[in-house]
Scaffold this active site. Structure first.
Site, PDB file in Angstrom:
ATOM      1  CB  THR A   1      32.455   3.685  40.956  1.00 40.39           C
ATOM      2  OG1 THR A   1      32.631   4.789  40.221  1.00 40.39           O
ATOM      3  CG2 THR A   1      31.454   3.452  41.468  1.00 40.39           C
TER       4      THR A   1
ATOM      5  CB  ILE B   1      39.700   9.437  46.588  1.00 35.93           C
ATOM      6  CG1 ILE B   1      41.040   9.725  45.767  1.00 35.93           C
ATOM      7  CG2 ILE B   1      38.882   9.861  47.616  1.00 35.93           C
ATOM      8  CD1 ILE B   1      41.057  10.894  45.731  1.00 35.93           C
TER       9      ILE B   1
ATOM     10  CG  ASN C   1      37.709  18.224  37.621  1.00 35.97           C
ATOM     11  OD1 ASN C   1      37.001  17.022  37.221  1.00 35.97           O
ATOM     12  ND2 ASN C   1      38.193  17.371  38.361  1.00 35.97           N
TER      13      ASN C   1
ATOM     14  CD  GLN D   1      28.522  16.695  41.676  1.00 34.52           C
ATOM     15  OE1 GLN D   1      29.345  16.533  42.629  1.00 34.52           O
ATOM     16  NE2 GLN D   1      28.946  15.661  40.588  1.00 34.52           N
TER      17      GLN D   1
ATOM     18  CB  VAL E   1      38.282  15.429  47.523  1.00 32.08           C
ATOM     19  CG1 VAL E   1      39.691  14.703  47.283  1.00 32.08           C
ATOM     20  CG2 VAL E   1      37.502  15.875  49.172  1.00 32.08           C
TER      21      VAL E   1
ATOM     22  CG  ASN F   1      43.590  18.092  42.867  1.00 33.85           C
ATOM     23  OD1 ASN F   1      43.275  19.204  43.619  1.00 33.85           O
ATOM     24  ND2 ASN F   1      44.137  17.186  42.864  1.00 33.85           N
TER      25      ASN F   1
ATOM     26  CG  ASP G   1      48.840  19.556  50.001  1.00 31.40           C
ATOM     27  OD1 ASP G   1      49.332  18.554  49.174  1.00 31.40           O
ATOM     28  OD2 ASP G   1      47.679  19.520  50.346  1.00 31.40           O
TER      29      ASP G   1
ATOM     30  NE  ARG H   1      50.965  13.682  49.637  1.00 29.14           N
ATOM     31  CZ  ARG H   1      50.131  13.762  48.394  1.00 29.14           C
ATOM     32  NH1 ARG H   1      50.261  15.700  47.975  1.00 29.14           N
ATOM     33  NH2 ARG H   1      49.394  13.067  47.692  1.00 29.14           N
TER      34      ARG H   1
ATOM     35  CG  HIS I   1      45.691  20.167  47.203  1.00 35.35           C
ATOM     36  ND1 HIS I   1      46.826  19.292  48.070  1.00 35.35           N
ATOM     37  CD2 HIS I   1      45.668  19.356  45.943  1.00 35.35           C
ATOM     38  CE1 HIS I   1      46.336  18.096  47.256  1.00 35.35           C
ATOM     39  NE2 HIS I   1      45.705  18.345  46.202  1.00 35.35           N
TER      40      HIS I   1
ATOM     41  CB  SER J   1      47.708  10.609  46.562  1.00 37.36           C
ATOM     42  OG  SER J   1      46.271  11.713  46.585  1.00 37.36           O
TER      43      SER J   1
HETATM   44  N1  NAD Z   1      42.835  17.705  46.874  1.00 34.10           N
HETATM   45  C1  NAD Z   1      43.506  16.791  47.447  1.00 34.10           C
HETATM   46  O1  NAD Z   1      44.004  15.841  48.363  1.00 34.10           O
HETATM   47  C2  NAD Z   1      43.181  15.320  46.423  1.00 34.10           C
HETATM   48  C3  NAD Z   1      44.132  14.230  46.405  1.00 34.10           C
HETATM   49  C4  NAD Z   1      44.315  12.985  45.406  1.00 34.10           C
HETATM   50  C5  NAD Z   1      42.391  13.173  44.743  1.00 34.10           C
HETATM   51  N2  NAD Z   1      41.881  14.171  44.716  1.00 34.10           N
HETATM   52  C6  NAD Z   1      41.650  14.947  43.919  1.00 34.10           C
HETATM   53  O2  NAD Z   1      40.447  14.164  43.472  1.00 34.10           O
HETATM   54  C7  NAD Z   1      39.027  13.683  42.624  1.00 34.10           C
HETATM   55  C8  NAD Z   1      39.508  12.599  41.990  1.00 34.10           C
HETATM   56  O3  NAD Z   1      40.741  11.079  41.896  1.00 34.10           O
HETATM   57  P1  NAD Z   1      40.013   9.946  42.038  1.00 34.10           P
HETATM   58  O4  NAD Z   1      41.979   9.506  42.073  1.00 34.10           O
HETATM   59  O5  NAD Z   1      39.450   9.317  43.097  1.00 34.10           O
HETATM   60  O6  NAD Z   1      39.893  10.051  40.111  1.00 34.10           O
HETATM   61  P2  NAD Z   1      38.672   8.344  39.977  1.00 34.10           P
HETATM   62  O7  NAD Z   1      39.427   8.851  38.815  1.00 34.10           O
HETATM   63  O8  NAD Z   1      39.288   7.322  40.151  1.00 34.10           O
HETATM   64  O9  NAD Z   1      37.240   8.658  40.345  1.00 34.10           O
HETATM   65  C9  NAD Z   1      36.771   9.915  40.147  1.00 34.10           C
HETATM   66  C10 NAD Z   1      35.123   9.463  39.725  1.00 34.10           C
HETATM   67  O10 NAD Z   1      34.648  10.712  39.933  1.00 34.10           O
HETATM   68  C11 NAD Z   1      33.272  10.021  38.755  1.00 34.10           C
HETATM   69  N3  NAD Z   1      33.144  11.026  38.343  1.00 34.10           N
HETATM   70  C12 NAD Z   1      33.025  12.062  36.719  1.00 34.10           C
HETATM   71  N4  NAD Z   1      31.787  13.184  37.290  1.00 34.10           N
HETATM   72  C13 NAD Z   1      30.957  12.705  38.510  1.00 34.10           C
HETATM   73  C14 NAD Z   1      29.872  13.672  38.069  1.00 34.10           C
HETATM   74  N5  NAD Z   1      29.894  14.860  37.674  1.00 34.10           N
HETATM   75  N6  NAD Z   1      29.254  13.282  38.762  1.00 34.10           N
HETATM   76  C15 NAD Z   1      29.695  11.873  40.136  1.00 34.10           C
HETATM   77  N7  NAD Z   1      30.884  11.409  39.482  1.00 34.10           N
HETATM   78  C16 NAD Z   1      31.890  11.694  38.682  1.00 34.10           C
HETATM   79  C17 NAD Z   1      33.845   9.402  37.822  1.00 34.10           C
HETATM   80  O11 NAD Z   1      33.197   8.510  36.952  1.00 34.10           O
HETATM   81  C18 NAD Z   1      34.579   7.896  38.641  1.00 34.10           C
HETATM   82  O12 NAD Z   1      34.047   7.234  39.705  1.00 34.10           O
HETATM   83  C19 NAD Z   1      40.015  14.109  41.367  1.00 34.10           C
HETATM   84  O13 NAD Z   1      40.131  14.859  40.768  1.00 34.10           O
HETATM   85  C20 NAD Z   1      41.727  14.190  41.937  1.00 34.10           C
HETATM   86  O14 NAD Z   1      42.990  15.112  41.013  1.00 34.10           O
HETATM   87  C21 NAD Z   1      42.533  15.273  45.151  1.00 34.10           C
HETATM   88  O1  LMR Z   2      48.371  15.465  42.598  1.00 32.24           O
HETATM   89  C1  LMR Z   2      47.343  15.148  42.030  1.00 32.24           C
HETATM   90  O2  LMR Z   2      47.252  15.450  41.310  1.00 32.24           O
HETATM   91  C2  LMR Z   2      46.367  13.792  43.245  1.00 32.24           C
HETATM   92  C3  LMR Z   2      46.081  14.961  44.227  1.00 32.24           C
HETATM   93  O3  LMR Z   2      45.705  16.408  43.922  1.00 32.24           O
HETATM   94  C4  LMR Z   2      47.452  14.578  45.431  1.00 32.24           C
HETATM   95  O4  LMR Z   2      48.515  15.400  45.872  1.00 32.24           O
HETATM   96  O5  LMR Z   2      48.254  13.911  45.367  1.00 32.24           O
END
Ligand code: NAD
Ligand code: LMR
Length: 288
Positions: free
Chosen positions: A46, A49, A138, A145, A162, A164, A192, A195, A220, A275
């Site tokens: 939900t 992302i 996290n 999980q 995904v 972080n 990345d 990008r 990352h 993002s």
């Molecule tokens: N690797 C990448 O390139 C990249 C890019 C963007 C964001 N991210 C990371 O992805 C993650 C999610 O980002 P987002 O913007 O969607 O965040 P968000 O807060 O909008 O959504 C995260 C979701 O995870 C849920 N959640 C929390 N704990 C949970 C659990 N134990 N089990 C299942 N669901 C759980 C939350 O309720 C929420 O719905 C963040 O850690 C963000 O930094 C990584």
């Molecule tokens: O920068 C962040 O925290 C989110 C994600 O890892 C990104 O690169 O957009």
């Protein structure tokens, strides 16, 4: 039977086999034999992302336009109502490839039989934080999980982390799910890479799809190193080195690198949220 007769027979038999194969292929294309559905788990479904990603998967952007999918969506109890809403929207979107939806807050139910797990659930960083600052929150999620995936996912399940800090979470998941082959556990650095392609394409005004072989070294994180030393652009008549087409080594050594390294933070600064659409799209690219 002389030698010539034998050769003739071999040629005739091979021709018949080839013809039969072509006829079978032709008939099966009319029969429209459907692929078995692939079960894909999205955790944090939900969230930003997750909400962008599930329709992409249901539309075939991740696994292809002829691959049916069953979506498993996991979120935590406080998001249970929102999860029901996402399920309603997926039903309302009437995606032809979507053959089933499980929307749950139960990690065991979510992991049951999954072939691909996209692990998005977790907490994002805010402005001024580094990705490692969300580690303590996290990492514990990824331990729990991992164990559920280990016990309940399909054999040979592929996992993309995904959330972080993505590399660390993937490492934790690997440690706590030892029966999943190491090579099946990856984390998202494709964003990345994309990008970097975007920056090159904008700088020299070429189609982003024509830029190839950019490498991202490292995690990352803000210490990653985008490398264009092998990168080329397909100009239609040749593959030319990016370095030559850019013609500005100083830009490649400085602004290009820092822009890619800091792009996540720049998006947080601009959107006040991290993002999401680009992360979801890159997750599809990564799996594809
Ligand atoms: N690797 C990448 O390139 C990249 C890019 C963007 C964001 N991210 C990371 O992805 C993650 C999610 O980002 P987002 O913007 O969607 O965040 P968000 O807060 O909008 O959504 C995260 C979701 O995870 C849920 N959640 C929390 N704990 C949970 C659990 N134990 N089990 C299942 N669901 C759980 C939350 O309720 C929420 O719905 C963040 O850690 C963000 O930094 C990584
Ligand atoms: O920068 C962040 O925290 C989110 C994600 O890892 C990104 O690169 O957009």
């Amino acid at each position: 039977m002389d030698h010539l007769e034998l050769v003739e027979k071999v040629v005739v038999v091979s021709g018949c086999l080839y013809l039969s194969w072509m006829i079978i292929r032709h008939i099966s294309s009319f029969l429209n034999v459907e692929k078995e559905p692939i079960t894909v788990l999205v955790t944090g479904a939900t969230g930003q992302i997750g909400y962008a990603l599930v329709p992409m998967i249901a539309r075939g952007a991740m696994l292809g336009p002829d691959q049916p999918v069953i979506l498993h969506m996991l979120d935590i109890q406080p998001a249970a109502e929102a999860l029901k809403g996402v399920k309603m929207e997926l039903v309302d979107a009437a995606f032809p490839l979507l053959r089933g939806i499980v929307a749950t807050t139960d990690v065991v139910e979510a992991c049951k039989g999954v072939n691909i797990a996209i692990m998005v659930g977790g907490f994002p960083r805010n402005k001024g934080m580094e990705r490692k600052d969300v580690m303590s929150k996290n990492v514990s999620i990824y331990k729990a999980q991992a164990s559920a995936l280990e016990k309940h996912a399909a054999p040979n399940c592929k996992v993309l982390v995904v959330a972080n800090p993505a590399n660390t979470n993937a490492l934790i998941l690997k440690e706590f799910a030892p029966s999943i082959p190491e090579k099946n556990i990856t984390c998202l650095t494709r964003l990345d890479h994309n990008r970097a392609l975007g920056q090159i394409s904008e700088r020299i005004h070429v189609h982003v799809g024509d830029v190839k072989n950019v490498i991202i070294w490292g995690n990352h994180s803000s210490t990653q190193y985008p490398d264009v030393n092998h990168a080329t652009v397909n100009t239609g008549t040749a593959h030319k080195p990016v370095r030559e087409l850019v013609g500005d080594d100083n830009w490649l050594k400085t602004e290009f690198i820092t822009t890619v390294q800091q792009r996540g933070a720049a998006i947080i600064q601009a959107r006040k949220l991290s993002s999401a659409l680009s992360a979801a799209s890159s997750a599809c690219d990564h799996i594809r």
